[in-house]
Write an enzyme that holds these catalytic residues in place. Structure first.
Site, PDB file in Angstrom:
ATOM      1  N   GLY A 241      18.619 -41.493 -50.134  1.00 53.33           N
ATOM      2  CA  GLY A 241      18.163 -42.530 -51.046  1.00 53.33           C
ATOM      3  C   GLY A 241      16.658 -42.540 -51.228  1.00 53.33           C
ATOM      4  N   SER A 242      16.031 -43.655 -50.932  1.00 51.77           N
ATOM      5  CA  SER A 242      14.680 -43.952 -51.359  1.00 51.77           C
ATOM      6  C   SER A 242      13.617 -43.062 -50.732  1.00 51.77           C
ATOM      7  CB  SER A 242      14.358 -45.414 -51.034  1.00 51.77           C
ATOM      8  OG  SER A 242      13.029 -45.714 -51.399  1.00 51.77           O
ATOM      9  N   CYS A 243      12.568 -42.796 -51.542  1.00 45.58           N
ATOM     10  CA  CYS A 243      11.375 -42.094 -51.057  1.00 45.58           C
ATOM     11  C   CYS A 243      10.563 -42.974 -50.118  1.00 45.58           C
ATOM     12  CB  CYS A 243      10.501 -41.692 -52.234  1.00 45.58           C
ATOM     13  SG  CYS A 243      11.320 -40.664 -53.474  1.00 45.58           S
TER      14      CYS A 243
END
Length: 637
Positions: A108-110
């Site tokens: 998912g997220s950076c």
């Protein structure tokens, strides 16, 4: 030096009582840690008295951003298997603090890099993170901790390259399971080499075996090469056992051989010039090397770069080494995801960059201002490329009228303002930078550095640009230098799909149902349940499902859309559909790219689709059917 796996059940040593109870796993160290890897009280070449560190294992990737609370170290993603698992400290805790955490990768997220940095600064990080696959996003969080906050997090392990036996810092060791087929471990474990040596396992099978064996206790042993030189390959061994007694037997089996850890192991600096093909300017920026530079060139370069650029270059080169890049790639644009306020770690990081850049925060020409006096648009910039900012954690103008508390709004606004000081555009503040005027990629194949997972997926897949899923902090470092490691989807070969997700039957059934009931609802699999309210929802749920099914690989998705003579025009995804698909795919996938046959630019032509399919080694895992049940589970999730 590389190691091979030794299964305890292959060791005919029943007299010691450790058969089937101890497991040795070779590790390649990505980021050195400063936390204890065992709680040893005595350690000699003949004897080791050690208590274990709890081992947490999962086959499901974990998002550190939104999945782990940095204030408590609790896994708060209720869909993750570890959230309900019993922590080995007892009870039903799912805290990762002071554990050896084994997971395939992040997902998912950076922003996972920010979350890990905050865990480190709060002293809530695991002692070690063992990965099945390299994860540069997590590594960036640990690298920034070491580079920017070393006085707080390194303890007395490596200051000035000195070492002690028992570390007391806060940075977790990050390593990946090694699958290199080499029997050269025998010099270190001669007594084990006399036993039956099993066949090699790849890292995936080896990683899974740690979990299926239900090992609960662990220690990590740092291993030196024969000549003591760790610069070209830092190795370690994870020793896992079912109980503390068998862990101790396993450790003593190692220490009673020719291998000794009487002398502390240090990590010499890697000579990146031997790993990366750096230009003279890049080499100067990294460590001040003046070879192949004239005095005039040196003078120009020294004026061009600040200590902030040098810090950025050190971070980039460390990630390039982890990603096995051989050179750096110039980029044209940057989008910063690290402007989200996660905690004081990110705020202090960007403040440090501003300080090192020499920018005077009080200079009247530093930034233009919003109507309320908030700085917005930089007059000058020390960044190498045009750079936009992601949406931030507050409304920068109307926070007070919206009832947002000052204690929340002020730090978030300060983070954004610091990035603007460096030269980022303050008139963007969007998670969709491809909508910003004059900022979207102008041609297929354009190299960029973007954070924000949904934007990265959209840029790669729909626009045909090239950007890896860039970690928070790494994004601004690359914007300062204007370069990234030439690896991942910047490389032609890495953009080829490794798995086919076949949704042709699903698409036809759903399209027929939507057509017949005029988008009122769809009943999946004969279940009389309202699942979707419109055709728009189809692509959001499909993106979520495809991200899960791709298992970290770039997928080629078949929906039958390449058969233009059989598909009604209205059923083709429009750009808004592809935005929804990209956002959902980026939530569950670790790959930053997908191809939809007949739709996305690199899979639009029949010849390109055929080439992609021929390049895939097919088995049950690499050609997967998307069915109604998968869609139902995706919608309910």
């Amino acid at each position: 030096m590389t190691l091979n796996i030794v299964f305890s059940n292959e060791i005919d040593d029943t007299s010691s009582g450790w058969r089937n109870n101890v497991f040795f796993v070779p590790l390649e160290i990505l980021v050195p840690g400063s936390k204890p890897l065992s709680t040893s009280t005595t350690r000699t070449s003949q004897q080791s008295q050690s208590t274990s560190i709890p081992l947490l294992h999962t086959d499901t990737p974990l998002s550190f951003w939104g999945g782990v609370d940095p204030e408590t170290a609790q896994i708060v993603d209720t869909s993750h298997p570890l959230s309900a698992a019993k922590n080995l400290n007892g009870g039903n805790s799912s805290k990762i603090k002071d554990t050896i955490l084994c997971l395939p990768s992040g997902r998912g997220s950076c922003t996972a890099s920010q979350a890990l940095l905050q865990l480190i600064l709060n002293d809530n990080a695991p002692n070690a993170i063992i990965l099945k696959e390299s994860d540069s996003i997590l590594c960036v969080g640990a690298i920034v901790a070491r580079e920017v906050f070393q006085d707080e997090v390194l303890g007395n392990v490596e200051l000035n390259h000195g070492t002690i036996k028992q570390p007391n810092g806060k940075v977790p060791l990050i390593a990946k399971v090694s699958d290199r087929d080499d029997r050269d471990w025998a010099w270190m474990l001669p007594s084990l080499s006399k036993k039956k040596i099993p066949s090699s396992m790849d890292s995936s099978s080896l990683f899974s075996a740690i979990g299926t064996s239900r090992f609960k206790h662990s220690s990590i042993i740092i291993v030196s090469q024969k000549d003591g030189d760790l610069s070209m390959g830092r190795m370690a061994i994870l020793v896992a056992a079912r109980d503390e007694r068998h862990l101790q037997i396993g450790l003593n089996q190692i220490y009673s051989t020719n291998f000794s850890q009487d002398s502390p192991i240090s990590f010499p600096s890697v000579d990146y010039k031997n790993v990366l093909q750096l230009t003279p300017e890049e080499a100067y920026l990294l460590d001040g090397t003046t070879t192949n530079l004239s005095s005039l060139e040196m003078q120009d370069i020294s004026k061009k770069y600040t200590p902030a650029h040098k810090l950025a270059m050190r971070v980039i080169c460390q990630i390039a080494k982890i990603e096995n890049a051989h050179r750096l790639q110039e980029v044209t644009k940057a989008h910063i995801d690290g402007c989200t306020y996660v905690g004081e770690g990110g705020r202090r990081f960007v403040r440090r960059l501003v300080e090192l850049s020499g920018i005077d925060d009080n200079h009247p020409d530093a930034c233009e201002s919003f109507s309320d006096g908030t700085k917005s648009k930089p007059i000058t910039s020390i960044l190498a490329v045009p750079t936009t900012l992601n949406s931030i954690s507050t409304d920068i103008r109307n926070w007070e009228s919206l009832g947002i508390p000052a204690k929340t709004s002020h730090p978030a606004r300060d983070v954004a303002q610091q990035y603007m000081q460096l030269g980022c555009r303050g008139d963007s503040l969007t998670c969709a930078p491809y909508l910003v005027e004059d900022f979207s990629p102008t041609e297929v194949g354009e190299h960029m550095v973007w954070g924000e997972s949904n934007a990265v997926v959209y840029a790669n897949s729909v626009l045909g640009a090239r950007t890896n899923k860039t970690a928070d902090y790494m994004d601004i470092c690359a914007a300062l230098i204007g370069k990234v490691p030439f690896t991942g989807v910047h490389v032609d070969e890495e953009r080829m799909p490794l798995v086919v997700l076949d949704g042709r039957e699903l698409f036809q059934v759903c399209a027929t149902l939507v057509d017949s009931i005029q988008c009122n609802h769809i009943a999946f699999g004969g279940v009389d349940k309202r699942i979707m309210s419109s055709w728009d929802s189809f692509y959001s749920v499909l993106g979520y499902v495809c991200g899960n099914l791709s298992e970290g690989k770039v997928p080629l998705i078949l929906l039958g859309l390449e058969e233009t003579d059989r598909i009604e025009h209205w059923k083709y995804p429009i750009l808004d559909d592809l935005k929804s698909f990209s956002a959902a795919f980026g939530t569950t996938a670790s790959a930053p790219l997908f191809h939809i046959a007949g739709i996305t630019p690199e899979a639009r032509e029949d010849a390109d689709i055929e080439t992609m399919i021929r390049s895939i080694y097919f088995n049950d895992r690499n050609w997967r059917k998307i069915d109604m049940e998968e869609m139902r589970k995706g919608y309910e999730a």
